[in-house]
Design an enzyme around this catalytic site. Structure first.
Site, PDB file in Angstrom:
ATOM      1  CB  SER A 106      -0.972   0.009   1.178  1.00  0.00           C
ATOM      2  OG  SER A 106      -2.118  -0.757   0.873  1.00  0.00           O
ATOM      3  CE  LYS A 109      -4.663   2.070  -0.340  1.00  0.00           C
ATOM      4  NZ  LYS A 109      -4.068   0.734  -0.297  1.00  0.00           N
ATOM      5  CB  SER A 292      -4.393   1.728   3.924  1.00  0.00           C
ATOM      6  OG  SER A 292      -3.537   1.175   2.941  1.00  0.00           O
TER       7      SER A 292
END
Length: 464
Positions: A106, A109, A292
């Site tokens: 993640s 992101k 997230s």
């Protein structure tokens, strides 16, 4: 936010999502914030945020810092790629396979968010609208906003006010009744997105387990079966169909008898009956970074593709993000297949992540500020809430480190910022695991804490 633990034996710090109190016996006790505390720290996404102070302290002595970090990393067989750079000058202070691509999970992101803020701007919003269709028909047109909600507005929910399907139904019903329409069929348009609903490298369990919904231009409450119950993560199998069913029911409740219709493409120039908009991109980025959120990240990546004139597919969104980053001078070390980091095929180098963090923190890029303010605060907020940074070894990073986490099976990553003990702002990226064995995110916390604790600007050139 820099905390001094040595001068106070009792303190309280709020970070929007958590409060940590240091008791007289120096035990840290996380507690939920009061409404007053939560309101105190939350600011409108549009509020001006000053650039981060790079600090006036001396640069850390690189060999000293390297010695401390290497001790935590372990021997040559340790599966950790890492880098620490000075945020202001981007001078490298510590490298361990810093240019070797690794699975980012993640922390992807962060890449998606920076590209979105650069290409779309912090004020960009995603519109969901209803337009006139054929005889006796209207069209619910999805613009790609996964946060569109059918829940009533509530205080203290930990996110900005989402676009409301209830409000859209009220607007539409008012417009229909004003023209004498009492009964309609509700068709729906999802043509804003193209291509498959899942990305290359996504595991088959992601959607059944509720990690993400099928990516589509129309969904309500991220396609959750029970959006009011956070313990239930199950998603509907067909988000657009579920959305139009909810909308037809809401129209009926507002005095216009409605039934769900068919998938269609709205005619260009059709009269608008109602419209609602998402929060600005700055608020979406803060939310997706802190929590997230995979659905919001994928939507943001598609918006980049649309802005760049590419087809709104997974592949083209990834290429559009790369195109934007290349315009910023970040041309190497990033290979993407999605916007959220769920894809096991994504590869990013620690150096690329640290470079992006330093760019976002720079006063030269005020449009990127929400990529920094959205970073979870160590031990306080988002995906860095307790038990993260609660061990004795990671305690120096408490409230000082801000970083994006990443977690997949056999992978753990952490990329962000910290002011060290001399007040110098440093950017870092730590990437552990190869997807084939257990990883310890606590080791990454200890590495970040060692960066924050490094008061080694005036240390001798060797030693520790």
């Amino acid at each position: 936010m820099v905390l001094s633990l040595s001068l106070l034996n009792v303190f309280t710090v709020t970070a929007g999502l958590a409060v940590v109190k240091l008791t007289p016996d120096r035990r840290l006790s996380p507690q939920p914030p009061s409404v007053a505390e939560r309101d105190l720290v939350q600011a409108p996404a549009s509020a001006a945020i000053a650039p981060l102070d790079p600090g006036s302290g001396a640069l850390p002595d690189a060999p000293v810092l390297a010695g401390r970090l290497s001790e935590i990393v372990g021997g040559p067989r340790s599966k950790i790629n890492a880098v620490v750079i000075d945020a202001a000058t981007r001078r490298s202070l510590f490298e361990r396979q810093a240019d070797r691509p690794a699975t980012p999970a993640s922390t992807t992101k962060l890449v998606t968010s920076v590209a979105a803020l650069v290409s779309l701007g912090p004020a960009h919003r995603i519109t969901t609208q209803v337009v006139q269709g054929g005889s006796g028909r209207i069209v619910l047109v999805g613009g790609g906003d996964p946060t569109l909600t059918a829940l009533p507005a509530r205080q203290g929910v930990g996110h900005p006010p989402w676009a409301s399907l209830l409000e859209l139904a009220q607007q539409t019903a008012t417009a229909l009744k004003a023209s004498g329409v009492q009964r309609v069929m509700v068709d729906y348009d999802v043509s804003a997105y193209e291509g498959p609903h899942t990305a290359a490298g996504w595991k088959p369990n992601y959607i059944p387990d509720g990690e993400v919904a099928p990516v589509t231009a129309l969904m309500v409450d991220e396609g959750r079966v029970s959006p009011g119950n956070p313990s239930r993560r199950t998603r509907v199998s067909d988000p657009p169909a579920a959305a139009v069913q909810k909308f037809a029911r809401l129209l009926t409740e507002n005095g216009v008898t409605a039934r769900p219709g068919r998938r269609t493409v709205a005619q260009e120039g059709s009269a608008q009956l109602g419209a609602v908009q998402s929060p600005p991109m700055s608020a979406l980025v803060e939310y997706l970074m802190s929590e997230s959120d995979n659905d919001v990240a994928e939507a943001v990546a598609r918006q980049v593709a649309i802005k760049q004139g590419r087809p709104p597919t997974f592949a083209d969104a990834a290429q559009a993000v790369g195109q934007v980053l290349a315009g910023m001078g970040v041309t190497e070390g990033i290979t993407l297949h999605d916007g959220s980091g769920l894809s096991t095929r994504n590869r990013i180098t620690p150096m690329a992540l640290a470079h992006l963090v330093s760019l976002a923190a720079s006063e030269d890029h005020p449009e990127l500020r929400s990529a920094i303010t959205g970073l979870p605060v160590a031990g306080f907020s988002g995906t860095l809430s307790p038990p993260r940074f609660m061990s004795a070894e990671s305690l120096p990073g408490l409230g000082v480190v801000r970083a994006k986490t990443g977690t997949l099976a056999g992978v753990s990553t952490l990329a962000g910022l910290a002011h060290d003990a001399d007040g110098r702002l440093l950017a870092f990226a730590f990437m552990a695991g190869d997807g084939k064995g257990a990883v310890d995110p606590g080791k990454l916390d200890r590495l970040a804490a060692a960066v924050a604790a490094c008061g080694c600007g005036n240390a001798p050139s060797a030693g520790g």
